[in-house]
Enzyme design. Structure first.
Site, PDB file in Angstrom:
ATOM      1  N   GLY A  91      -4.692 -14.294  12.580  1.00  0.00           N
ATOM      2  CA  GLY A  91      -5.631 -13.682  11.655  1.00  0.00           C
ATOM      3  C   GLY A  91      -6.846 -14.561  11.431  1.00  0.00           C
ATOM      4  O   GLY A  91      -7.836 -14.493  12.166  1.00  0.00           O
ATOM      5  N   TYR A 151       0.841  -1.198   0.000  1.00  0.00           N
ATOM      6  CA  TYR A 151       0.000   0.000   0.000  1.00  0.00           C
ATOM      7  C   TYR A 151       0.881   1.254   0.000  1.00  0.00           C
ATOM      8  O   TYR A 151       2.093   1.162  -0.187  1.00  0.00           O
ATOM      9  CB  TYR A 151      -1.007  -0.061   1.155  1.00  0.00           C
ATOM     10  CG  TYR A 151      -1.940  -1.242   0.971  1.00  0.00           C
ATOM     11  CD1 TYR A 151      -2.771  -1.314  -0.143  1.00  0.00           C
ATOM     12  CD2 TYR A 151      -1.937  -2.311   1.860  1.00  0.00           C
ATOM     13  CE1 TYR A 151      -3.592  -2.411  -0.365  1.00  0.00           C
ATOM     14  CE2 TYR A 151      -2.754  -3.422   1.654  1.00  0.00           C
ATOM     15  CZ  TYR A 151      -3.589  -3.462   0.532  1.00  0.00           C
ATOM     16  OH  TYR A 151      -4.387  -4.548   0.310  1.00  0.00           O
TER      17      TYR A 151
END
Ligand code: PHB
Length: 371
Positions: A318, A181
């Site tokens: 996660g 990102y």
């Protein structure tokens, strides 16, 4: 109960965590089109407050930072009020929660931008793959290279988002400097072709991410700011950095000088194999005095071993947290884990979100007696 440091408290600066299991930031794409969390977000995070720390799903710092349909933001008053309900619910259950500050840079699409604008990045290098828009997947387009004069405004977007997160009752913020990102796009020579002070040498490529980290720390303080990196992850392509080890050793040395409260490292490929790449994560650990958060494909055995040797201080889970709201209880009792359903990871409603079962009181009693 399996003996493991995972279940012992940890003082993350002023923030006492009940245990060392962290819920990883997980994009679920269920907010409104305006990026506002819903009532089901409150329930989802409340259910998972047994984590020592929750890191929120990646949250857009500005409309420009948005790259996926139905992701939440932290730039409008409505978003702040909605997040406040989440943080209140987590705190009421004794949990702690940081917000992850996200700007996707080029990993977006004009359909996700105000006025159909081109996504922005360090340089005009088109990502591989497709963007997730409200109308489905669409190929990425070539981003517009940011002008140097625009960078202070972007830093201010991070500052405003940090202040908003604080106002919304979060225990801290995590700067997302991973996974291809915006900040990662500045760091790497595959996506940063700039010829100004923000491109070229490693020092120059680190400049913008470090200006963001400095500003976020200035806006709150170093006890309430963490940062996430993913040295070898290839997301969006162009992760062609020739000397990843050199880049990340240098980056972590600079990060360490700023004393954020934790360094969150995705070891190996995000969501995939860990440490099968010859990268020396211990070199990063040695350069950082604060809490080291290890992430990727941990199970209880590996977590226990690495907490014992001091290789890591905190362990992120996660996908197991997607399907096991009471993951820490299950691990501590040696109870089986629910499987996750990939089809409901992104988008949709309560199905695959708030309907995974926690152990009942009876089941818990059975595992306690068996232990
Ligand atoms: C994803 O949507 O798959 C995603 C989002 C943010 C990340 C990584 C993956 O940092």
């Amino acid at each position: 109960m399996p003996k493991s440091k995972l279940f012992e408290p940890f003082d993350l600066g002023p923030t006492r965590l009940a245990n060392r299991a962290v819920m990883a930031p997980l994009t679920r794409s269920r907010a409104t089109s305006e990026g506002v969390p819903k009532a089901m977000h409150v329930e989802y995070y409340r259910q998972r407050a047994g984590a020592g720390l929750i890191i929120s799903e990646a949250t857009n710092i500005s409309p420009q930072g948005r790259g996926y349909a139905w992701t939440p933001g932290i730039f409008s008053d409505e978003q702040v009020s909605a997040w406040k309900k989440v943080t209140d619910a987590v705190r009421a259950e004794g949990g702690r929660i940081f917000l992850q500050l996200w700007h996707v840079g080029r990993i977006s699409h004009p359909d996700l931008q105000l006025g159909g604008a081109a996504p922005v990045s360090a340089s005009a290098v088109k990502p591989e793959g497709q963007a997730f828009t409200e109308a489905g997947f669409k190929p990425h387009e070539t981003p517009r290279a940011l002008e140097e004069s625009e960078l202070p405004g972007l830093v201010q977007d991070y500052v405003k988002a940090t202040r908003n997160a604080r106002a919304a009752g979060f225990d801290g913020v995590e700067v997302h400097s991973a996974n291809g990102y915006l900040l990662d796009q500045f760091l790497r020579d595959g996506t940063n072709k700039r010829e100004d002070r923000y491109g070229g040498s490693v020092e120059n490529r680190m400049r913008f991410p470090l200006e963001v980290l400095d500003a976020v720390i200035e806006a709150w303080d170093n006890d309430h700011v963490g940062i996430r990196i993913s040295p070898v992850t290839i997301m969006g392509g162009n992760n062609t950095e020739t000397d990843k080890q050199g880049l990340f050793n240098a980056y972590v040395e600079e990060i360490a000088k700023r004393r954020p409260i934790y360094l969150h490292v995705i070891e190996g490929q995000t969501g995939g194999d860990r440490k099968q790449d010859g990268f020396d994560y211990e070199a990063l650990r040695q350069r950082f005095d604060g809490a080291y958060m290890g992430n990727n494909d941990y199970d209880l055995d590996l977590a226990t071993k690495q907490l014992e040797t001091g290789e890591v201080d905190l362990i992120c889970f996660g996908k197991p947290f997607i399907s096991n709201p009471d993951l820490v209880t299950r691990l501590s009792l040696g109870a089986p884990l629910n499987d996750w359903d990939k089809d409901t990871f992104y988008g949709g409603d309560e199905k695959g979100y708030t309907d995974y079962p926690a152990l009942t009181a009876e089941e818990k009693m059975r595992y306690v007696q068996a232990a």
